[in-house]
Design a protein around this motif. Sequence first.
Motif, PDB file in Angstrom:
ATOM      1  N   GLY A 126       0.993  -1.023  -0.050  1.00  0.00           N
ATOM      2  CA  GLY A 126      -0.262   0.034   0.107  1.00  0.00           C
ATOM      3  C   GLY A 126       1.255   0.903   0.108  1.00  0.00           C
ATOM      4  O   GLY A 126       0.361   2.255   0.653  1.00  0.00           O
ATOM      5  N   LYS A 127       2.326   0.595  -0.051  1.00  0.00           N
ATOM      6  CA  LYS A 127       2.901   2.188  -0.680  1.00  0.00           C
ATOM      7  C   LYS A 127       2.985   3.103  -1.896  1.00  0.00           C
ATOM      8  O   LYS A 127       2.443   2.367  -3.093  1.00  0.00           O
ATOM      9  N   PRO A 128       3.703   4.363  -2.253  1.00  0.00           N
ATOM     10  CA  PRO A 128       2.930   4.808  -3.315  1.00  0.00           C
ATOM     11  C   PRO A 128       5.031   4.252  -4.736  1.00  0.00           C
ATOM     12  O   PRO A 128       5.135   4.189  -3.175  1.00  0.00           O
ATOM     13  N   VAL A 129       4.633   4.436  -5.606  1.00  0.00           N
ATOM     14  CA  VAL A 129       5.913   3.977  -5.967  1.00  0.00           C
ATOM     15  C   VAL A 129       6.670   5.046  -7.275  1.00  0.00           C
ATOM     16  O   VAL A 129       5.429   5.713  -8.127  1.00  0.00           O
ATOM     17  N   VAL A 130       7.764   5.408  -7.291  1.00  0.00           N
ATOM     18  CA  VAL A 130       8.152   6.205  -8.147  1.00  0.00           C
ATOM     19  C   VAL A 130       8.484   5.465  -9.719  1.00  0.00           C
ATOM     20  O   VAL A 130       9.937   5.197  -9.074  1.00  0.00           O
ATOM     21  N   VAL A 131       8.351   6.260 -10.094  1.00  0.00           N
ATOM     22  CA  VAL A 131       8.949   5.735 -11.792  1.00  0.00           C
ATOM     23  C   VAL A 131       9.424   6.360 -12.598  1.00  0.00           C
ATOM     24  O   VAL A 131       9.069   7.849 -12.961  1.00  0.00           O
ATOM     25  N   HIS A 132      10.569   6.156 -12.904  1.00  0.00           N
ATOM     26  CA  HIS A 132      11.428   6.125 -14.043  1.00  0.00           C
ATOM     27  C   HIS A 132      11.076   5.996 -15.651  1.00  0.00           C
ATOM     28  O   HIS A 132      11.660   4.841 -15.410  1.00  0.00           O
ATOM     29  N   ALA A 133      10.638   6.560 -16.898  1.00  0.00           N
ATOM     30  CA  ALA A 133      10.281   6.099 -17.923  1.00  0.00           C
ATOM     31  C   ALA A 133      11.477   7.050 -19.213  1.00  0.00           C
ATOM     32  O   ALA A 133      11.058   7.797 -18.834  1.00  0.00           O
ATOM     33  N   ARG A 134      12.014   6.099 -19.587  1.00  0.00           N
ATOM     34  CA  ARG A 134      12.864   6.276 -21.390  1.00  0.00           C
ATOM     35  C   ARG A 134      12.717   5.459 -21.868  1.00  0.00           C
ATOM     36  O   ARG A 134      13.605   5.017 -22.211  1.00  0.00           O
ATOM     37  N   GLU A 135      12.061   6.177 -22.920  1.00  0.00           N
ATOM     38  CA  GLU A 135      12.410   5.378 -24.481  1.00  0.00           C
ATOM     39  C   GLU A 135      11.891   3.848 -24.139  1.00  0.00           C
ATOM     40  O   GLU A 135      12.625   3.231 -24.569  1.00  0.00           O
ATOM     41  N   ALA A 136      10.898   3.837 -23.720  1.00  0.00           N
ATOM     42  CA  ALA A 136      10.087   2.871 -23.254  1.00  0.00           C
ATOM     43  C   ALA A 136       8.745   2.625 -23.203  1.00  0.00           C
ATOM     44  O   ALA A 136       8.023   1.642 -22.282  1.00  0.00           O
ATOM     45  N   ASP A 137       8.634   3.646 -23.796  1.00  0.00           N
ATOM     46  CA  ASP A 137       6.762   4.069 -24.147  1.00  0.00           C
ATOM     47  C   ASP A 137       5.954   2.668 -23.933  1.00  0.00           C
ATOM     48  O   ASP A 137       5.128   2.497 -23.336  1.00  0.00           O
ATOM     49  N   ALA A 138       5.775   1.408 -24.676  1.00  0.00           N
ATOM     50  CA  ALA A 138       5.560   0.349 -25.355  1.00  0.00           C
ATOM     51  C   ALA A 138       5.259  -0.332 -23.596  1.00  0.00           C
ATOM     52  O   ALA A 138       4.020  -0.333 -23.667  1.00  0.00           O
ATOM     53  N   ASP A 139       6.034  -1.122 -23.251  1.00  0.00           N
ATOM     54  CA  ASP A 139       6.703  -2.186 -22.498  1.00  0.00           C
ATOM     55  C   ASP A 139       5.850  -0.601 -20.950  1.00  0.00           C
ATOM     56  O   ASP A 139       5.408  -1.338 -20.537  1.00  0.00           O
ATOM     57  N   MET A 140       5.965   0.487 -20.792  1.00  0.00           N
ATOM     58  CA  MET A 140       5.487   1.320 -19.593  1.00  0.00           C
ATOM     59  C   MET A 140       4.944   1.438 -19.649  1.00  0.00           C
ATOM     60  O   MET A 140       4.037   0.680 -18.612  1.00  0.00           O
ATOM     61  N   VAL A 141       3.874   1.276 -20.424  1.00  0.00           N
ATOM     62  CA  VAL A 141       2.056   1.372 -20.662  1.00  0.00           C
ATOM     63  C   VAL A 141       1.866   0.110 -19.947  1.00  0.00           C
ATOM     64  O   VAL A 141       0.741   0.106 -19.436  1.00  0.00           O
ATOM     65  N   ALA A 142       2.345  -0.883 -21.070  1.00  0.00           N
ATOM     66  CA  ALA A 142       1.750  -2.267 -20.525  1.00  0.00           C
ATOM     67  C   ALA A 142       1.934  -2.475 -19.156  1.00  0.00           C
ATOM     68  O   ALA A 142       0.861  -2.834 -18.370  1.00  0.00           O
ATOM     69  N   MET A 143       3.618  -2.170 -18.387  1.00  0.00           N
ATOM     70  CA  MET A 143       3.326  -2.232 -16.836  1.00  0.00           C
ATOM     71  C   MET A 143       2.387  -1.719 -16.014  1.00  0.00           C
ATOM     72  O   MET A 143       1.887  -1.844 -14.898  1.00  0.00           O
TER      73      MET A 143
END
Length: 263
Positions: A126-143
Motif C-alpha cells: 500500500g505504498k506509492p511507487v516512483v517511476v522513471h520512464a525513458r524511451e520504453a513507452d510500449a512496455d511502460m504502458v503495458a506495465m
Amino acid sequence: MLRPYLVDSHCHLGDAAFDPDREVVLERARAAGVGHVVVIGESLAGSEKAVGLARSTRGLSATVGVHPHDASSWSAEVQTRLRELLAAPEVVAVGETGLDYHYDHSPRDAQRRAFEAQLGLAAELGKPVVVHAREADADMVAMLRGWGGEKGAVVLHSFSSGADVWEAGMAIGACFSFSGMITFKNWKQTARLTDCPSDRLLIETDSPYLAPVPHRGKRNEPAFVREVAARAAVLCGEALEVLAERTAQNARRCFGPRLGTAL
Ligand SMILES: [Zn+2]
C-alpha cells in the motif's frame, strides 16, 4: 509575504556529489523556502544511505528501490531487504524503479523483472511507487496498465514521455512530477502541466542532475526547486506561493503526512 513551503519530490541527496557539503546544500534549501525533500534510493546501497539521511535529518523522507540502470543487481535478497526498509517510518515510497531503454545500462528483461517486482511490492504494502520512464513507452504502458495498487499512488517522475504513457498514467490516477526540464528552451510539453489534474501535479529537482535555468550545466540541488516552481507557476498562470502550496499538498496526499515535517 507568506513564505512558500516547497517540496522537492525527487532528489538524489545521497549521491556522492553531495558528500563534501550536504549540510550547506540543505541550509541553502531552507533559505530558499524548501520545506521537505524526498531522498531517492536507486540501489540497495543508495537506499540504505537515503534511509540514514532521512533518519538523521528533519524534513527529509526516503524512498527505497532499484533504478532501471541498476536492475541487473535485483535479487530475492535485495527484495527482502527493501521490504524490511519499507517498514521504517522514514520510508515513504518504493523506487526509483522503471524502464530506461535509452541508456540500457541493464538488459531490458532485467529492467522489466525488477520493475514488475517493485510495482508488486508497492501494491502489496500500500505504498506509492516512483517511476522513471525513458524511451520504453510500449512496455511502460503495458506495465502501468497492470498496476494493482491504489489509484494515485504511482508517481511518473521528471515527466517527459509521450502521449501513450501520459494516457496510461491518467487512467491509473498517477501523479506527474516535473523537473528543471520545464525551464529549458527546448521544453515542448507545457500542455502536460496545464492538462495535469490540479491535485496530481508535483515538482522536483532530480538533483544532482537536470539543473534548471539559470543553473543549467552545474550540479543541481534542492534549493533550485524554487526555479522549477517559479516556471511551473508561470506556465500554470498562478502565483508562486499558490503553486508551491498546491504541489506541497499533493506531495502530502501522495507520500503521506510526514511530508509536512519541515527541514
Ligand atoms: Zn531520479
